[in-house]
Design an enzyme around this catalytic site. Structure first.
Site, PDB file in Angstrom:
ATOM      1  N   LYS A   1      -4.005   2.473  -2.232  1.00 34.70           N
ATOM      2  CA  LYS A   1      -5.154   3.329  -2.462  1.00 34.70           C
ATOM      3  C   LYS A   1      -4.992   4.585  -1.620  1.00 34.70           C
ATOM      4  O   LYS A   1      -4.562   4.522  -0.484  1.00 34.70           O
ATOM      5  CB  LYS A   1      -6.456   2.624  -2.077  1.00 34.70           C
ATOM      6  CG  LYS A   1      -6.685   1.291  -2.791  1.00 34.70           C
ATOM      7  CD  LYS A   1      -7.918   0.611  -2.258  1.00 34.70           C
ATOM      8  CE  LYS A   1      -8.136  -0.734  -2.949  1.00 34.70           C
ATOM      9  NZ  LYS A   1      -7.097  -1.702  -2.632  1.00 34.70           N
TER      10      LYS A   1
ATOM     11  N   MET B   1     -10.287   7.435   8.874  1.00 31.95           N
ATOM     12  CA  MET B   1     -10.634   7.867   7.507  1.00 31.95           C
ATOM     13  C   MET B   1     -11.893   8.723   7.464  1.00 31.95           C
ATOM     14  O   MET B   1     -12.706   8.618   6.557  1.00 31.95           O
ATOM     15  CB  MET B   1     -10.828   6.638   6.599  1.00 31.95           C
ATOM     16  CG  MET B   1      -9.624   5.715   6.573  1.00 31.95           C
ATOM     17  SD  MET B   1      -9.980   4.092   5.856  1.00 31.95           S
ATOM     18  CE  MET B   1     -11.003   3.340   7.137  1.00 31.95           C
TER      19      MET B   1
ATOM     20  N   ASP C   1       0.836  -1.200   0.000  1.00 32.50           N
ATOM     21  CA  ASP C   1       0.000   0.000   0.000  1.00 32.50           C
ATOM     22  C   ASP C   1       0.868   1.245   0.000  1.00 32.50           C
ATOM     23  O   ASP C   1       2.062   1.195   0.320  1.00 32.50           O
ATOM     24  CB  ASP C   1      -0.910   0.009   1.236  1.00 32.50           C
ATOM     25  CG  ASP C   1      -2.100  -0.930   1.081  1.00 32.50           C
ATOM     26  OD1 ASP C   1      -2.296  -1.448  -0.026  1.00 32.50           O
ATOM     27  OD2 ASP C   1      -2.819  -1.139   2.077  1.00 32.50           O
TER      28      ASP C   1
END
Length: 499
Positions: A58, A173, A36
């Site tokens: 991502k 997030m 990642d």
């Protein structure tokens, strides 16, 4: 056909020091690594040179690698008999989709292992001085995603129940969803005055925190332009950050300092600066690129000269590869450019004979000029300065030159470039770092206009800055990384950063 294996590795929240021993072991053994974008910058440094490394990361709002593609790659390589290591930021089983990847492995008969990592919801607040539990304040903690799967027909979050939860809430997030999160919690009965803290890029060098209350945090975060990755802490413990903050305390507290050294060498300087309270931005603009070379017969060599730690490492690696070791240097005098290179030589069991007080070629050339040398071997980067070589040849010495690497430019991504230019100081430890930083920044005029103060390790680096039209604000008296740190501490004491 041999069946491969998958290891799902949590790389932690960003500080490479928080990676586990097992995580590093798995990365070192991997045939294929799927990683990642939010893993530590140095996480893959220990990977094999022949390992296949695939970026499947991502970033919210940016390019996305579909999860289905990641799982397809994972299965394909494992079914080819390879050891596949899937490296994720944080913990693979905490909002990391590691459970889904484990299910795919089980479904296709692929053996797998899970290596837990330190999760951002605990580490980020801890680095900001916020304990997620605290006696008499919070006996429980709930981890909540602030960014649910948009394909779901409805939310899985029971907002009234969450508002009534008797403890700390940690949202992952959830930066873009802050207004909705605060609104739902207040509507569910959470006090509008309840403390809230957002920790942006927790455990990373440019970590920062924004504090407020449920009624004010969305506006404060927008004004501060808080961006992912961030975690949001809701509850009385969020107010402890001011009291218990520990990161960034010391004589360089409040200073943001850009380090331009190659990544492999930056960690030592960055660590010294952080220990003194600085907020460090690692912006490596140079990278040593290995070159093929051969070490000649050393039997008639009188003097061996090293101009950098990189050269030392490459030389001794090649010595080992040709079934030789430090015993091959018996009877050979060893000269080094400065203390850092001396330490690199000592790490191989050899004590240098010549270490100049000033870490410049001129000082070393002067030091060895009185030594009777018939044959010398000089190890330096391709394109490096020839001061020592020329001085030896002027005395009639036969000099063999070895160039085990070349220093090349490394580009900065836009976010790193922005942070590097908005710091208080930029440090330069070589002429090439000065030249390449100017190029990566967009030109010397961009550096000038940014307001960056410049710190040079010594006269050669200072000369390179001046060639770019830049004047350093300080030059280290001792031309070493430690001397550079001392110069920054002295300059900071003389002109403390603005509040």
């Amino acid at each position: 056909m041999k069946t491969g294996r998958v290891i799902l590795v949590g790389a932690g929240p960003g500080d490479p020091g928080l990676m586990t021993v097992r995580a590093l072991e798995a990365i070192a053994a991997a045939d294929v690594i799927l990683y990642d974008k939010l893993i530590p910058a140095t996480a893959l440094d220990g990977a094999r040179e022949d390992a296949i490394k695939l970026d499947v990361g991502k970033v919210g709002g940016g390019e996305q690698v579909p999860q289905e593609e990641t799982q397809r790659l994972l299965l394909r390589h494992a079914q080819e008999g390879k050891l596949v290591v899937r490296v994720k930021g944080g913990d693979p089983f905490v909002f990391g989709r590691g459970g889904e990847e484990a299910q795919v492995c089980r479904e296709h008969g692929i053996p797998f292992e899970v290596v837990p990592g330190v999760t951002a919801g605990i580490a980020g607040p801890a680095y900001a001085g916020i304990p997620v539990t605290q006696r008499n304040m919070a006996a429980a903690v709930a981890f909540v995603t602030g960014h649910e799967d948009p394909k779901k027909p409805e939310t899985q979050i029971d907002w009234p129940a969450l508002a009534a939860f008797p403890g700390t809430l940690v949202f992952y997030m959830g930066v873009r969803a802050l207004p909705r999160i605060a609104e739902q919690l207040i509507a569910g009965g959470r006090p509008a005055s309840e403390p809230v803290a957002i920790v942006e890029r927790g455990t990373l060098p440019d970590q920062r925190s924004v504090s407020g209350t449920l009624s004010t945090i969305a506006e404060l975060a927008a004004a501060a332009e808080v961006r992912p990755p961030s975690v949001t802490v809701v509850g009385p413990v969020a107010a402890l950050g001011d009291e218990l903050a520990w990161l960034g305390r010391g004589p360089l507290s409040g200073c943001a300092i850009t380090v331009t050294r190659p990544r492999a060498q930056a960690s030592g300087l960055a660590r010294q600066l952080r220990d003194l309270g600085a907020r460090v931005v690692e912006a490596a603009v140079i990278v040593p690129q290995p070159l093929a070379f051969a070490i000649p017969d050393l039997s008639d060599v009188d003097l061996l000269v090293f101009s950098s730690p990189n050269g030392v490492g490459r030389f001794f690696d090649e010595l080992k590869a040709t079934h030789r070791d430090a015993r091959s240097l018996f009877g050979i005098a060893v000269a080094v450019i400065g203390p850092g290179t001396a330490d690199a030589v000592r790490a191989h069991g050899v004590e240098p004979d010549f270490i100049p007080t000033r870490a410049v070629g001129e000082s070393l050339a002067e030091m060895v000029s009185g030594f009777d040398v018939e044959h010398a071997l000089v190890v330096r980067a391709r394109g490096g300065r020839d001061v020592v070589r020329n001085a030896l040849e002027d005395r009639g010495t036969d000099v063999t030159l070895i160039e085990p690497y070349v220093t090349v430019a490394e580009q900065l991504d836009p976010r790193t470039r922005e942070r590097a230019l908005s710091a208080d100081w930029a440090t330069f430890t070589s002429a090439s770092s000065a030249r390449f930083f100017c190029a990566a920044a967009g030109g010397a005029h961009v550096v000038r206009e940014s307001g960056l103060k410049l710190a040079s390790i010594g006269p050669i680096t200072t000369e390179a800055l001046r060639e770019q039209g830049l004047e350093p604000d300080v030059e280290a008296t001792e031309h070493t990384p430690g001397g550079l740190v001392d110069a920054l501490v002295a300059a900071s004491a003389a002109t403390p950063p603005a509040a």
